[in-house]
Design an enzyme around this catalytic site. Structure first.
Site, short mmCIF file in Angstrom:
data_model
loop_
_atom_site.label_atom_id
_atom_site.label_comp_id
_atom_site.label_asym_id
_atom_site.label_seq_id
_atom_site.Cartn_x
_atom_site.Cartn_y
_atom_site.Cartn_z
N ASP A 80 4.15 12.55 5.92
CA ASP A 80 4.32 11.12 5.65
C ASP A 80 4.50 10.93 4.15
OD1 ASP A 80 4.52 8.40 6.01
OD2 ASP A 80 2.44 8.09 6.63
N LYS A 81 4.75 9.69 3.78
CA LYS A 81 4.91 9.31 2.38
C LYS A 81 4.11 8.05 2.13
CE LYS A 81 7.54 5.79 0.57
NZ LYS A 81 7.38 4.41 1.08
N HIS A 82 3.62 7.87 0.90
CA HIS A 82 2.96 6.63 0.51
C HIS A 82 3.52 6.18 -0.82
CE1 HIS A 82 -0.11 3.55 0.01
NE2 HIS A 82 -0.20 3.96 -1.25
N SER A 83 3.79 4.87 -0.92
CA SER A 83 4.23 4.28 -2.17
C SER A 83 3.18 3.29 -2.66
CB SER A 83 5.57 3.55 -1.97
OG SER A 83 5.89 2.78 -3.12
N THR A 120 5.82 -2.87 4.31
CA THR A 120 6.76 -2.26 5.25
C THR A 120 6.74 -2.97 6.60
OG1 THR A 120 6.61 -0.11 4.16
CG2 THR A 120 7.32 -0.12 6.46
N ARG A 168 -14.73 -4.64 -2.81
CA ARG A 168 -14.18 -4.34 -4.14
C ARG A 168 -13.57 -5.58 -4.76
NH1 ARG A 168 -10.00 -0.17 -2.75
NH2 ARG A 168 -9.35 -0.46 -4.91
N SER A 183 -9.39 4.92 -0.92
CA SER A 183 -8.86 3.90 -0.03
C SER A 183 -7.50 4.31 0.51
CB SER A 183 -8.74 2.57 -0.78
OG SER A 183 -8.15 1.58 0.03
N LYS A 187 -6.98 6.33 4.77
CA LYS A 187 -6.12 5.79 5.85
C LYS A 187 -4.98 6.75 6.17
CE LYS A 187 -5.36 1.81 3.73
NZ LYS A 187 -6.27 1.62 2.60
N LYS A 188 -4.36 7.31 5.14
CA LYS A 188 -3.23 8.22 5.38
C LYS A 188 -3.69 9.50 6.08
CE LYS A 188 0.55 6.24 4.06
NZ LYS A 188 1.66 6.05 5.03
#
Length: 428
Positions: A80-83, A120, A168, A183, A187-188
């Site tokens: 996967d990818k995260h931005s 997204t 937070r 955080s 999740k990822k």
């Protein structure tokens, strides 16, 4: 040990966080046995004293394991990818099907937007009928049959993070790199990934504007993910100008479809860089550019949209399905070239049009936004506006035209910096 106070005291006194302490805090956040006061004190202790690298890994794992962790039995790697978010960042809609076309599986668990950057899921929900909230059995079936699925997180994915995230905000501890890292990754990694590529933005439209801040977060994410057992690398990418030519949900979907159909530009370039990096992490070969050019990624995207409830002919007839705003006006520009862009201001203009959220739960108008955004160094003037505003009514359009004009500085023009500012791998 069931009392969180010694864990908080150890952090407060600079003695760090160990595995049992992290587990106690994470499970207590998830089941309510850690009070709001204790959670706030924990967050403040982390902000002021830090967890240390081992403690950050322990906290990430414990928050991941506070709920359901997906396991896969698929005939290929799971990546996967995260931005960290930006304006015109529609990478996920192209990258997920492109990676699937290259033989890897992408179970993308995404979020909705808050603030000046889009989410997204909001973009996908601009597609009529598209369902992001998929039961796990359907999520698994779509992933196996299509190679990718983009869905919302269920309530049992990293519940410790969901509670700590809200605390937070209330306790003024949002800026902790340790807590941001835990955080994002909890999740990822709950998605059962073998590889994760990160797109960390830097520049005027980014969550972290300074290069040093972006690099610190990228290093923390890469080292923590690898320490938690997931191969990870990061690209630090430019957000001193919008990534794509559009900002706004339906408009960005339309642009993603154009890239899937062969359009070039920075959005395509970044998708190819990230896909190559993801394939490397997965130990896979393949030529992402060839798959994109041959239409394989477009075909996978079409199947994913149909599998998640959207129209089967979206790729062939996007204008027939994607909603449009009733008021469209150009943003006039004086003759010259673009010297600078306040990219965050462009994002706020989209939010003001109704295309984003000020508070969680706000409704979104998926029709509105900006298109034909001018980039750095480009000539503008009477024949080339700065952008086109898409609004729900004439009053909103007039306000947005003024906001977009104020976000641009026009002069002799400046050459944009590199799209990829830096690459970070395990040892960086």
């Amino acid at each position: 040990m069931t009392d969180p106070r010694p864990v908080i005291a150890a952090l407060r006194d600079g003695r760090g966080l160990d595995g049992p302490g992290a587990t106690l805090i994470a499970q207590g956040l998830a089941d309510g046995s850690v009070s709001d006061a204790q959670a706030g004190a924990f967050a403040m202790a982390v902000l002021t004293r830090g967890t240390g690298e081992a403690g950050r890994v322990a906290l990430t794992r414990a928050m991941r394991d506070s709920g359901h962790v997906l396991r896969w039995d698929l005939p290929g790697p799971v990546v996967d990818k995260h931005s960290t978010g930006g304006i015109g960042d529609t990478v996920s809609l192209i990258l997920a099907p492109l990676l699937a076309a290259c033989g890897v599986y992408v179970p993308m668990i995404s979020g909705r937007g808050l603030g000046h950057t889009g989410g997204t899921l909001d973009k996908l929900e601009a597609i009529p009928g598209f369902v992001c909230d998929q039961p796990e059995d359907d999520f698994r079936r779509i992933l196996r049959e299509t190679g990718c699925a983009i869905v919302a997180a269920t309530g049992d994915i990293a519940p410790a993070d969901r509670r700590l995230y809200a605390i937070r905000d209330e306790s003024a501890t949002v800026g902790s790199i340790d807590l941001i890292t835990a955080s994002i990754l909890s999740k990822k990694l709950a998605a059962g990934l073998e590889g994760l590529v990160l797109d960390v933005k830097a520049g005027s439209g980014a969550f972290l504007q300074s290069p040093d801040q972006a690099r610190a977060l990228a290093q923390s994410l890469v080292r923590t993910a690898n320490g938690a057992g997931c191969r990870c690398s990061a690209l630090i990418t430019d957000m001193d100008q919008p990534l794509a030519r559009s900002a706004g949900n339906a408009l960005e979907v339309a642009e993603a479809i154009r890239v899937l159909r062969g359009e070039g530009g920075a959005l395509r370039d970044l998708v190819l860089e990230l896909s190559a990096e993801a394939l490397r992490l997965a130990g896979q070969g393949g030529d992402p550019a060839a798959q994109l050019d041959a239409g394989a990624a477009a075909e996978v995207f079409g199947r994913m949209v149909a599998a998640q409830g959207g129209p089967r002919d979206l790729l062939d007839r996007p204008a027939a399905h994607l909603p449009t705003a009733p008021a469209c006006h150009p943003v006039p520009a004086p003759a010259g070239s673009v010297d600078a862009i306040d990219v965050a201001a462009l994002g706020h203009a989209v939010v003001a049009l109704g295309g984003g959220r000020v508070r969680a739960g706000d409704a979104i108008d998926v029709r509105v936004g900006l298109s034909r955004l001018a980039k750095l160094g480009e000539a503008v003037g009477p024949d080339r506006p700065l952008a086109i505003v898409h609004a729900a009514d004439e009053t909103a359009a007039e306000i947005a035209v003024a906001a977009v004009a104020a976000a641009y500085q026009i002069g002799d023009g400046i050459a944009p910096g590199p799209l990829i500012r830096e690459r970070l791998d395990t040892d960086d």
